[in-house]
Design a protein around this motif. Sequence first.
Motif, PDB file in Angstrom:
ATOM      1  N   GLY A  26       0.814  -1.210   0.000  1.00 22.03           N
ATOM      2  CA  GLY A  26       0.000   0.000   0.000  1.00 22.03           C
ATOM      3  C   GLY A  26       0.846   1.258   0.000  1.00 22.03           C
ATOM      4  N   LEU A  27       1.907   1.259   0.795  1.00 26.03           N
ATOM      5  CA  LEU A  27       2.757   2.448   0.868  1.00 26.03           C
ATOM      6  C   LEU A  27       3.536   2.673  -0.423  1.00 26.03           C
ATOM      7  N   HIS A  28       4.016   1.612  -1.022  1.00 24.10           N
ATOM      8  CA  HIS A  28       4.744   1.776  -2.284  1.00 24.10           C
ATOM      9  C   HIS A  28       3.825   2.374  -3.356  1.00 24.10           C
ATOM     10  N   ARG A  29       2.594   1.928  -3.368  1.00 26.39           N
ATOM     11  CA  ARG A  29       1.610   2.445  -4.325  1.00 26.39           C
ATOM     12  C   ARG A  29       1.427   3.956  -4.133  1.00 26.39           C
ATOM     13  N   VAL A  30       1.241   4.375  -2.896  1.00 23.78           N
ATOM     14  CA  VAL A  30       1.028   5.804  -2.643  1.00 23.78           C
ATOM     15  C   VAL A  30       2.293   6.606  -2.936  1.00 23.78           C
TER      16      VAL A  30
ATOM     17  N   GLU B 247       4.682   5.954  -5.106  1.00 19.34           N
ATOM     18  CA  GLU B 247       4.888   6.037  -6.555  1.00 19.34           C
ATOM     19  C   GLU B 247       3.983   7.118  -7.158  1.00 19.34           C
ATOM     20  N   ILE B 248       2.728   7.139  -6.756  1.00 22.67           N
ATOM     21  CA  ILE B 248       1.793   8.159  -7.244  1.00 22.67           C
ATOM     22  C   ILE B 248       2.241   9.541  -6.784  1.00 22.67           C
ATOM     23  N   PHE B 249       2.579   9.655  -5.515  1.00 26.41           N
ATOM     24  CA  PHE B 249       3.013  10.926  -4.949  1.00 26.41           C
ATOM     25  C   PHE B 249       4.255  11.462  -5.666  1.00 26.41           C
ATOM     26  N   TYR B 250       5.227  10.590  -5.877  1.00 28.07           N
ATOM     27  CA  TYR B 250       6.472  11.020  -6.511  1.00 28.07           C
ATOM     28  C   TYR B 250       6.220  11.526  -7.929  1.00 28.07           C
TER      29      TYR B 250
ATOM     30  N   ARG C   2       2.142  22.657  -0.492  1.00 30.23           N
ATOM     31  CA  ARG C   2       1.838  21.920  -1.727  1.00 30.23           C
ATOM     32  C   ARG C   2       2.248  20.460  -1.603  1.00 30.23           C
ATOM     33  N   PHE C   3       3.384  20.199  -1.005  1.00 28.53           N
ATOM     34  CA  PHE C   3       3.855  18.839  -0.761  1.00 28.53           C
ATOM     35  C   PHE C   3       2.798  18.061   0.021  1.00 28.53           C
ATOM     36  N   ALA C   4       2.278  18.653   1.081  1.00 26.71           N
ATOM     37  CA  ALA C   4       1.254  18.006   1.907  1.00 26.71           C
ATOM     38  C   ALA C   4      -0.032  17.774   1.116  1.00 26.71           C
ATOM     39  N   GLU C   5      -0.435  18.740   0.311  1.00 32.67           N
ATOM     40  CA  GLU C   5      -1.646  18.590  -0.508  1.00 32.67           C
ATOM     41  C   GLU C   5      -1.516  17.418  -1.482  1.00 32.67           C
ATOM     42  N   LEU C   6      -0.374  17.322  -2.136  1.00 33.64           N
ATOM     43  CA  LEU C   6      -0.170  16.244  -3.105  1.00 33.64           C
ATOM     44  C   LEU C   6      -0.126  14.881  -2.425  1.00 33.64           C
ATOM     45  N   TYR C   7       0.405  14.847  -1.221  1.00 34.90           N
ATOM     46  CA  TYR C   7       0.422  13.589  -0.472  1.00 34.90           C
ATOM     47  C   TYR C   7      -1.003  13.127  -0.185  1.00 34.90           C
ATOM     48  N   GLU C   8      -1.837  14.054   0.222  1.00 35.89           N
ATOM     49  CA  GLU C   8      -3.243  13.732   0.505  1.00 35.89           C
ATOM     50  C   GLU C   8      -3.944  13.221  -0.755  1.00 35.89           C
ATOM     51  N   GLU C   9      -3.691  13.868  -1.885  1.00 35.02           N
ATOM     52  CA  GLU C   9      -4.262  13.402  -3.152  1.00 35.02           C
ATOM     53  C   GLU C   9      -3.786  11.986  -3.482  1.00 35.02           C
ATOM     54  N   ALA C  10      -2.505  11.730  -3.251  1.00 36.25           N
ATOM     55  CA  ALA C  10      -1.937  10.418  -3.561  1.00 36.25           C
ATOM     56  C   ALA C  10      -2.550   9.327  -2.685  1.00 36.25           C
ATOM     57  N   LEU C  11      -2.857   9.642  -1.440  1.00 38.90           N
ATOM     58  CA  LEU C  11      -3.521   8.666  -0.571  1.00 38.90           C
ATOM     59  C   LEU C  11      -4.836   8.224  -1.191  1.00 38.90           C
TER      60      LEU C  11
ATOM     61  N   LEU D  55      -5.833   4.168  -0.440  1.00 38.13           N
ATOM     62  CA  LEU D  55      -5.563   3.911   0.969  1.00 38.13           C
ATOM     63  C   LEU D  55      -6.810   4.205   1.794  1.00 38.13           C
ATOM     64  N   PRO D  56      -6.890   3.639   2.985  1.00 37.91           N
ATOM     65  CA  PRO D  56      -8.094   3.826   3.795  1.00 37.91           C
ATOM     66  C   PRO D  56      -8.427   5.307   3.975  1.00 37.91           C
ATOM     67  N   ASP D  57      -9.725   5.596   4.009  1.00 39.79           N
ATOM     68  CA  ASP D  57     -10.143   6.990   4.170  1.00 39.79           C
ATOM     69  C   ASP D  57     -10.860   7.235   5.483  1.00 39.79           C
ATOM     70  N   ASP D  58     -10.737   6.284   6.426  1.00 44.55           N
ATOM     71  CA  ASP D  58     -11.363   6.506   7.734  1.00 44.55           C
ATOM     72  C   ASP D  58     -10.659   7.662   8.440  1.00 44.55           C
ATOM     73  N   GLU D  59     -11.444   8.407   9.208  1.00 42.14           N
ATOM     74  CA  GLU D  59     -10.949   9.639   9.813  1.00 42.14           C
ATOM     75  C   GLU D  59      -9.775   9.406  10.762  1.00 42.14           C
ATOM     76  N   GLY D  60      -9.771   8.301  11.501  1.00 45.61           N
ATOM     77  CA  GLY D  60      -8.664   8.024  12.415  1.00 45.61           C
ATOM     78  C   GLY D  60      -7.340   7.915  11.684  1.00 45.61           C
ATOM     79  N   PHE D  61      -7.333   7.141  10.597  1.00 45.75           N
ATOM     80  CA  PHE D  61      -6.110   7.000   9.811  1.00 45.75           C
ATOM     81  C   PHE D  61      -5.719   8.324   9.165  1.00 45.75           C
ATOM     82  N   ARG D  62      -6.676   8.987   8.523  1.00 46.19           N
ATOM     83  CA  ARG D  62      -6.353  10.230   7.819  1.00 46.19           C
ATOM     84  C   ARG D  62      -5.846  11.308   8.779  1.00 46.19           C
TER      85      ARG D  62
END
Length: 147
Positions: free
Chosen positions: A17-21, A23-26, A89-98, A103-110
């Motif tokens: 899951g992390l590799h997927r995110v 790769e998209i983020f990068y 911007r870095f943080a915004e793109l990370y959120e988009e990549a999630l 990746l899970p979208d439950d509030e605790g994880f996010r």
Amino acid sequence: MTDNEETLYDHVGGDEGLHRVEEIFYGKVLADPVLKALFPHRRPHHVEHLTWFTAESLGGPDRFTSELGFRHLVDVHRGLDITDEQRVRFAELYEEALDEAGLPDDEGFRAAFRSHIEFGTRVAQQNSRARTEEELHPLREVPKWRW
């Protein structure tokens, strides 16, 4: 944390899951005009190193520490002079990549992940502007993020 409490690392599907995110983020940061100065070209092991760091931060294996060491992270940010706009911007793109990586979208994880990114981007920004060792953020090991 109890032995049976799921880690954030497990919650996202581990390395897969992390590799997927990552790769998209990068791909996003390489194409982003605000971040182009920080990421001028693809580096061969960047996604792997991002995956290692995030995995270790979220309760997974300590490959980043054992293979690269935390000083590597400090050194790659030195002299970048990360702006507030770039940090946000870095943080915004990370959120988009999630989202795009599924990746899970439950509030605790996010909430935990947003906190992790917010903290990390502030440390990176401080280290990017440090002219002396004393100006560096005092963090000297991969931070551990929990629920």
